[in-house]
Design an enzyme around this catalytic site. Structure first.
Site, PDB file in Angstrom:
ATOM      1  N   ILE A 254       0.812  -1.222   0.000  1.00  0.00           N
ATOM      2  CA  ILE A 254       0.000   0.000   0.000  1.00  0.00           C
ATOM      3  C   ILE A 254       0.839   1.263   0.000  1.00  0.00           C
ATOM      4  O   ILE A 254       0.311   2.369  -0.093  1.00  0.00           O
ATOM      5  CB  ILE A 254      -0.975   0.028   1.198  1.00  0.00           C
ATOM      6  CG1 ILE A 254      -0.228  -0.093   2.528  1.00  0.00           C
ATOM      7  CG2 ILE A 254      -2.028  -1.053   1.066  1.00  0.00           C
ATOM      8  CD1 ILE A 254      -1.137   0.035   3.754  1.00  0.00           C
TER       9      ILE A 254
ATOM     10  N   GLY B 164       8.658   3.816   0.114  1.00  0.00           N
ATOM     11  CA  GLY B 164       9.522   4.982   0.244  1.00  0.00           C
ATOM     12  C   GLY B 164      10.950   4.578  -0.053  1.00  0.00           C
ATOM     13  O   GLY B 164      11.217   3.470  -0.540  1.00  0.00           O
ATOM     14  N   GLY B 165      11.874   5.460   0.242  1.00  0.00           N
ATOM     15  CA  GLY B 165      13.263   5.185  -0.070  1.00  0.00           C
ATOM     16  C   GLY B 165      13.846   4.033   0.717  1.00  0.00           C
ATOM     17  O   GLY B 165      14.696   3.291   0.214  1.00  0.00           O
TER      18      GLY B 165
ATOM     19  N   VAL C 163       5.367  -0.535   2.735  1.00  0.00           N
ATOM     20  CA  VAL C 163       4.291  -0.699   3.707  1.00  0.00           C
ATOM     21  C   VAL C 163       3.231  -1.622   3.115  1.00  0.00           C
ATOM     22  O   VAL C 163       2.776  -1.423   1.988  1.00  0.00           O
ATOM     23  CB  VAL C 163       3.662   0.655   4.089  1.00  0.00           C
ATOM     24  CG1 VAL C 163       2.540   0.449   5.113  1.00  0.00           C
ATOM     25  CG2 VAL C 163       4.716   1.602   4.648  1.00  0.00           C
TER      26      VAL C 163
ATOM     27  N   LYS D  14       5.374  -1.961   8.133  1.00  0.00           N
ATOM     28  CA  LYS D  14       6.441  -1.235   7.444  1.00  0.00           C
ATOM     29  C   LYS D  14       7.685  -2.122   7.475  1.00  0.00           C
ATOM     30  O   LYS D  14       8.244  -2.367   8.536  1.00  0.00           O
ATOM     31  CB  LYS D  14       6.713   0.100   8.134  1.00  0.00           C
ATOM     32  CG  LYS D  14       7.835   0.909   7.489  1.00  0.00           C
ATOM     33  CD  LYS D  14       7.979   2.263   8.168  1.00  0.00           C
ATOM     34  CE  LYS D  14       9.057   3.110   7.519  1.00  0.00           C
ATOM     35  NZ  LYS D  14       9.156   4.453   8.147  1.00  0.00           N
TER      36      LYS D  14
ATOM     37  N   ASP E 281      11.090  15.555   9.689  1.00  0.00           N
ATOM     38  CA  ASP E 281      10.714  15.290   8.297  1.00  0.00           C
ATOM     39  C   ASP E 281       9.227  15.534   8.091  1.00  0.00           C
ATOM     40  O   ASP E 281       8.521  14.707   7.507  1.00  0.00           O
ATOM     41  CB  ASP E 281      11.089  13.855   7.916  1.00  0.00           C
ATOM     42  CG  ASP E 281      11.134  13.641   6.399  1.00  0.00           C
ATOM     43  OD1 ASP E 281      11.272  14.639   5.656  1.00  0.00           O
ATOM     44  OD2 ASP E 281      11.028  12.485   5.960  1.00  0.00           O
TER      45      ASP E 281
END
Length: 289
Positions: free
Chosen positions: A19, A22-23, A27, A42, A137
């Site tokens: 779903i 990222g880097g 997830v 994750k 972030d």
């Protein structure tokens, strides 16, 4: 391999569909087979030294935080099903909704909705900072707009991804001298590789809220170009924003961290902005009648 052949992590969490990615991690939607509920997992891309450090950092940050404005940690572990490639993972609360980045792209946000998002995130970050953590972030893709499936309650903004969070006191996680964070939303001190403080999150949220109004990334370009741009100039804040938004965003994005208001002040200001937007809408409704 069918989903039932995928190993259940910790003997109970079985991943299903991807779903998000990222880097450093992916997830998955998953099932907690012990409690028969859906969760999010994750999974970091590898168990290398850098990934394990990020995993431990995020786990430690989330383990000490419990707030309705933060996506909650449920469990954590390392998947050793491939002994030569261990994968650390976090089991998170599964929330229903979209992220703010997607919302900004898809539609124009009303002033009231922006004020509500600002209030939710500010209240959560005030709590985060009170517990000794700096997120570092804050960006639209790390803010979820969570729907609860009712017509009574609005979607609530919740913060995700504490992968590069740091303590208010102590060394930065990126001790090798590199700048950690997303370039377009870094504070000037982060762009200068200085220690991040709660004021750094204030600046980043200021850029996020500015983007909510303008639907434009304030400091685009490559990582270097974006980081250097804010060291040369303050972000252009439109002078015709409604209410006190021009003054609020100008204060939040001051280059001097000491000049930025704390979240204790901002949370109250955003609450007032929600109330004021209600008043404007009510007046407009009367005038149309």
């Amino acid at each position: 391999m069918s989903e039932h052949e995928v190993p259940a992590l910790l003997g109970r969490y079985r991943p299903h569909t991807l779903i998000g990615r990222g880097g450093e991690a992916r997830v998955f939607r998953a099932t907690d087979e012990l409690l028969d509920r859906e969760v999010a997992i994750k999974v970091y891309r590898s168990g290398g030294e850098e990934e394990m450090l990020q995993y431990r950092r995020e786990q430690a940050a989330l383990a000490r935080l419990s707030h309705h404005g933060i996506v909650s940690l449920i469990d954590a572990g390392v998947d050793y099903s491939a002994l030569d490639d261990p994968r650390p993972f976090l089991v998170m609360e599964l929330v229903s909704g979209t992220d703010l980045q997607t919302a900004i792209v898809e539609r124009t946000l009303a002033e009231r909705e922006i004020a509500e998002i600002a209030y939710d995130v500010s209240e959560a970050l005030e709590y985060v900072h009170a517990n000794g953590v700096v997120h570092r972030d804050i960006k639209p893709s790390n803010i979820m707009l969570v729907s609860y499936g009712t017509t009574t309650f609005r979607a609530r903004a919740r913060i995700t991804d504490f992968g590069i969070a740091s303590g208010i006191v102590g060394p930065e996680p990126d001790e090798n001298g590199t700048t950690t964070g997303t370039a377009a939303y870094l504070s000037p001190e982060q762009a200068s590789r200085e220690h991040a403080t709660p004021a750094s999150d204030v600046y980043s949220l200021g850029l996020v809220l500015l983007e909510c109004f303008t639907r434009t990334v304030t400091f685009p370009g490559s990582a270097v170009e974006s980081a250097l741009a804010r060291l040369r100039a303050d972000p252009p804040i439109p002078g015709d924003l409604p209410g006190q938004w021009t003054a609020l965003l100008t204060a939040m994005t001051a280059r001097d961290p000491l000049a930025r208001p704390p979240f204790a002040t901002l949370t109250a200001a955003f609450r007032d902005a929600v109330i004021e937007s209600d008043g404007v809408h009510a007046s407009a409704g009367v005038s149309r009648d």
